[in-house]
Design a protein around this motif. Sequence first.
Motif, PDB file in Angstrom:
ATOM      1  N   SER A  95      62.238  23.814  32.222  1.00 33.50           N
ATOM      2  CA  SER A  95      63.080  24.541  32.874  1.00 33.50           C
ATOM      3  C   SER A  95      64.023  24.046  33.981  1.00 33.50           C
ATOM      4  CB  SER A  95      62.383  25.801  33.278  1.00 33.50           C
ATOM      5  OG  SER A  95      61.459  25.362  34.278  1.00 33.50           O
ATOM      6  N   PHE A  96      65.082  24.727  34.287  1.00 36.74           N
ATOM      7  CA  PHE A  96      65.907  24.339  35.544  1.00 36.74           C
ATOM      8  C   PHE A  96      66.522  23.116  35.320  1.00 36.74           C
ATOM      9  CE2 PHE A  96      62.673  27.065  37.587  1.00 36.74           C
ATOM     10  CZ  PHE A  96      63.252  28.483  37.604  1.00 36.74           C
ATOM     11  N   ASN A  97      66.731  22.826  34.063  1.00 36.65           N
ATOM     12  CA  ASN A  97      67.359  21.399  33.606  1.00 36.65           C
ATOM     13  C   ASN A  97      68.766  21.148  34.490  1.00 36.65           C
ATOM     14  OD1 ASN A  97      66.254  19.536  31.830  1.00 36.65           O
ATOM     15  ND2 ASN A  97      65.738  21.622  30.563  1.00 36.65           N
ATOM     16  N   LEU A  98      69.483  22.135  34.347  1.00 30.76           N
ATOM     17  CA  LEU A  98      70.864  21.881  34.829  1.00 30.76           C
ATOM     18  C   LEU A  98      71.105  22.133  36.357  1.00 30.76           C
ATOM     19  CD1 LEU A  98      72.530  24.004  31.936  1.00 30.76           C
ATOM     20  CD2 LEU A  98      71.793  21.662  32.117  1.00 30.76           C
ATOM     21  N   ILE A  99      72.254  21.388  36.646  1.00 31.49           N
ATOM     22  CA  ILE A  99      72.430  21.363  38.082  1.00 31.49           C
ATOM     23  C   ILE A  99      73.428  22.657  38.365  1.00 31.49           C
ATOM     24  CG2 ILE A  99      73.880  20.231  40.146  1.00 31.49           C
ATOM     25  CD1 ILE A  99      73.200  17.710  38.587  1.00 31.49           C
ATOM     26  N   PRO A 100      72.884  23.624  39.250  1.00 31.63           N
ATOM     27  CA  PRO A 100      73.432  25.006  39.371  1.00 31.63           C
ATOM     28  C   PRO A 100      74.842  24.983  39.947  1.00 31.63           C
ATOM     29  CG  PRO A 100      71.850  24.569  41.102  1.00 31.63           C
ATOM     30  CD  PRO A 100      71.587  23.404  40.160  1.00 31.63           C
ATOM     31  N   VAL A 101      75.347  24.030  40.640  1.00 26.99           N
ATOM     32  CA  VAL A 101      76.815  23.993  41.075  1.00 26.99           C
ATOM     33  C   VAL A 101      77.762  23.227  40.343  1.00 26.99           C
ATOM     34  CG1 VAL A 101      76.227  23.966  43.576  1.00 26.99           C
ATOM     35  CG2 VAL A 101      76.477  21.795  42.503  1.00 26.99           C
ATOM     36  N   LEU A 102      77.169  22.791  38.946  1.00 22.72           N
ATOM     37  CA  LEU A 102      78.075  22.157  37.969  1.00 22.72           C
ATOM     38  C   LEU A 102      78.282  23.054  36.761  1.00 22.72           C
ATOM     39  CD1 LEU A 102      77.090  18.443  37.933  1.00 22.72           C
ATOM     40  CD2 LEU A 102      78.808  19.428  39.398  1.00 22.72           C
ATOM     41  N   LYS A 103      79.509  23.252  36.376  1.00 23.00           N
ATOM     42  CA  LYS A 103      79.743  23.822  35.199  1.00 23.00           C
ATOM     43  C   LYS A 103      78.873  23.262  33.912  1.00 23.00           C
ATOM     44  CE  LYS A 103      84.529  24.785  36.597  1.00 23.00           C
ATOM     45  NZ  LYS A 103      85.871  24.223  36.292  1.00 23.00           N
ATOM     46  N   GLU A 106      80.409  20.047  32.803  1.00 26.95           N
ATOM     47  CA  GLU A 106      79.899  19.089  33.736  1.00 26.95           C
ATOM     48  C   GLU A 106      78.718  18.661  33.789  1.00 26.95           C
ATOM     49  OE1 GLU A 106      83.475  20.631  37.266  1.00 26.95           O
ATOM     50  OE2 GLU A 106      81.301  21.082  37.233  1.00 26.95           O
ATOM     51  N   PHE A 110      77.242  14.846  32.863  1.00 23.72           N
ATOM     52  CA  PHE A 110      76.543  13.964  34.008  1.00 23.72           C
ATOM     53  C   PHE A 110      76.186  12.631  33.780  1.00 23.72           C
ATOM     54  CE2 PHE A 110      73.141  13.107  37.040  1.00 23.72           C
ATOM     55  CZ  PHE A 110      73.695  13.365  38.047  1.00 23.72           C
ATOM     56  N   ILE A 111      75.633  12.569  32.449  1.00 16.36           N
ATOM     57  CA  ILE A 111      75.123  10.952  32.113  1.00 16.36           C
ATOM     58  C   ILE A 111      76.031  10.329  31.751  1.00 16.36           C
ATOM     59  CG2 ILE A 111      73.350  10.022  30.496  1.00 16.36           C
ATOM     60  CD1 ILE A 111      71.661  12.197  31.125  1.00 16.36           C
ATOM     61  N   ARG A 142      79.201  28.609  34.760  1.00 20.18           N
ATOM     62  CA  ARG A 142      77.936  27.907  35.600  1.00 20.18           C
ATOM     63  C   ARG A 142      76.737  28.313  35.033  1.00 20.18           C
ATOM     64  NH1 ARG A 142      79.404  26.789  41.276  1.00 20.18           N
ATOM     65  NH2 ARG A 142      81.446  26.061  41.033  1.00 20.18           N
ATOM     66  N   ARG A 158      73.619  17.272  26.906  1.00 16.20           N
ATOM     67  CA  ARG A 158      73.517  16.093  27.933  1.00 16.20           C
ATOM     68  C   ARG A 158      72.845  15.017  27.476  1.00 16.20           C
ATOM     69  NH1 ARG A 158      71.026  18.007  33.573  1.00 16.20           N
ATOM     70  NH2 ARG A 158      69.034  17.920  32.073  1.00 16.20           N
TER      71      ARG A 158
END
Lengths: 237, 404
Positions: A95-103, A106, A110-111, A142, A158
Motif C-alpha cells: 500500500s501507499f505505493n505512490l508519491i502523494p505530491v506527484l500526479k 508522474e 518516476f523510474i 493525484r 510504474r
Amino acid sequence: MPKTVIDAHTISKVYNPDTIPVYAVNNVHLHLEEGEFTALVGPSGSGKTTVLNMIGGLDKPTEGNIYINEVDITKLSQSELINFRLHNIGFVFQSFNLIPVLKAKENAEFIMLLQGVKKKEREARLQQLFKEIGLEDKMDVRPAQLSGGQQQRVAVARALATRPRFILADEPTANLDSVAASKLLDLMEKLNREEYMTFLFSTHDQRVIDRARRVITLVDGRIASDTAAVSTEFPHG
Amino acid sequence: MIFLLAWRNSWRNKARSIVIMLSVAIGIFAGMGVLALYKGMMKSRIRTVIDSEVGHLQIQHPEFKNDYHPSYVLPDGNLLLTRVRSLPEVKIAAPRSIVQGMLVTTTSSAGVQINGVVPELEYATSQLKQKIQTGEGFHPEKKNEILIGKKLADKMKLKPGSKLVLTFSDTTDNLVSAAFRVAGIYQSGNAPLDEFNVYLTMQALNELLLTGDSFHQISILLKNDEMLTKAGAQLQQLNPSLLVESWKELSPETDLMVNTVDQYSYIIMLIILIALAFGILNTMLMSVLERTREIGMMVALGTSKSKIFLLVFTETIFLTIAGTPIGLMLSWLVILYFQKHGLDLSGMGEEMLASFGFGTMIYPSFPGEKLFPILMMVIGTAVFSCLLPVIKALRLNPVEALKR
Ligand SMILES: Nc1ncnc2c1ncn2[C@@H]1O[C@H](COP(=O)(O)OP(=O)(O)O)[C@@H](O)[C@H]1O
Ligand SMILES: [Mg+2]
C-alpha cells in the motif's frame, strides 16, 4: 529453453543471531524462469516479505546466494544494489505505493526519469501504459483522488514502465476489495501474457492464489510445497 | 524531477512551510532593521563629524599636534588658504588659531581648547551658529566674546553674559590671561567635545598669542564625500611639508566605530540566522521522519543516495529562500518609511546618545551593500539546517521504512 531470472540458493534470514535466533526464512531454494506467474503464499509471519525483500535486493540473506540473471546480488554494495534494483527489478508494494505530491502519470514516470529515459519516449510509454491499465482519464490526478485499486494499477504501470526483468509484488491486493483485487490480477495476467512479464507476488488470499500458475507455499520460513516442483517431480500427481 | 518533487513537498504542509517562511522573513527583517539602524546611526555620526566637528580635511603644521605649541603656525597661511579655496573640490575652507589653556571663573577652573575662528566662516564650516542654544553669538563690534559648550557651562555655572578668564602661553612662552564675556552657549550632539572646546574670534586670540594674521589650521569642507581621497592626496602633494588629514584620521574613534559596528552587525545577523537554522532543522527533520515510508519506497525503487540528498537539500533551500524576498521587501519598505520620517530614539535617553555623539533622531538607511553577504549567510543557514535531516534520510533502511 526458458531463461532463468531468479535463482536463490539455500537462503536463510536469521534475526537476533546472538540472543534468541529467529529464522524468518530457513533454507529456501527458489528458481524462477522468464514468463512465470508465481504466487508466494503462506500465513502472516511465514516469511513471504522477507523472501521478496531478499530477492529484490532490499535485504541481504544471512546465508545463501541469490542470482538475478547470473549476477550474485548478495555480493553487491549498497549503492550497487540501488542501481541494480533501478535497472532490473519492478516493485509493487502492499500500500501507499505512490508519491502523494506527484500526479498519477508522474508517479508512473518516476523510474523512467531515474533511468534518464528521453522525454519523447517517456510520453509515448505513459500513453501506452495508462491505456493498458485503463486509467487514461486519470493521468493528471493525484493519488489521493484514486481508489486503492487504481493506485495499485498505477504502481504496476510504474514497475512495468522500464520493462524490468521481473516484477515483485508483496501482497498487492491486501488492501483491496475483491472486485479491485480481481481487476488488478486481470491486469497482471494480461501483462504476463502479452508482454511476457515475469511476476512473483505474495498473498494469503485464496482467490488470488487460485489465479497463479505456480504456487509456492511457505510455512515458518520454509518451503512447504511448490506446485512447479510437484508437477516436475510427480507428474500427474 | 527532484526539483519538482522538492517544490511540491515544500507545499505539502502549508502551515508549516508558511511558519518557516515567515520566520525567515521576520529574521531577515529584524536583521536588516538592526543593520539599517546601525547604518543610519553611522551615517549620521559621520555626517556630524564632517559637517560640525572636523570637516572633511584639515591642514596643519606637522609638529603642531605634538604639543600644541602656538608657534607652529601654518607658514604663509593666507596664501595657502587662497590656494586651497581655488581647488574645484573645495566648498569652503576656514582658518583657525588654536591653543590649549585654562578657563577660570571665580569658583572653578577647567582645561579647554581655545579655538580662534572667523565667525562667518566657522558658522558655515562647523555649523557653530546653529549649535548656539542661548545667547546671540559673536557681535561684530565687540571683542573679548566667547562661546562655550553647554556641558562646560553647566559644570562651571556659566550663563550668557557671565565673565571668565582664559590663561595660556603665547608664542614666546609667556603666560597670558584675558577676561571674556560669554556671548553664547552652544550644544552639539557630542558632549565630550562641547565640554572641551571654546570659541573666540581669531582676531582676539591672535592678539594675545602674538601670531599676527597667522593661524594653525585650515578646516575644509568638500563639495561631496566621495572627493575625500582624491582631494586629500592632491592637497598633500601640493603641500608636502604640511600635515593633511581626513576625518578618518582626525576622528579615529568614529572610523573605528564604523568598522566595529560593521563587524558587529554581521555577528547579530549570524545570531539571528543560527536561531533560525534550528527552527528550520527541526521542521525538516519532522518532514523527513513523517515521510519515512515514502523515502524508503523511493530508495527501494532505486533512487540513489545523491538524489535523496538533493531532494532534502532542495526542499530546505526552497523553504529558506522563499522567506528571504518577503523579509527583504518588508524591511525595505519599513526602512524607507523611517528613512524619510526618522526614528525618534529619545526614549533611550538623550544624554546617553549624546555622550556617544549621536542625536535622538535616527534615519535608518537600507544596507544595500550587505545584501549579497546576507544572502550568502542565508544560504549557509539552509545548508547547515539541512545537514541533519539529510543524514537521517540517507540512513533510512528501505526494509524497515516499508514496514511502517
Ligand atoms: N526486523 C525483524 N526482527 C526480528 N524478527 C523479524 C524482523 N522482521 C521480520 N521478523 C520476523 O520474521 C518472520 C517473517 O516475517 P515476514 O517476512 O514479514 O512474514 P510475512 O510477510 O509472511 O508476513 C516473522 O516471524 C517476523 O516476526
Ligand atoms: Mg509480509
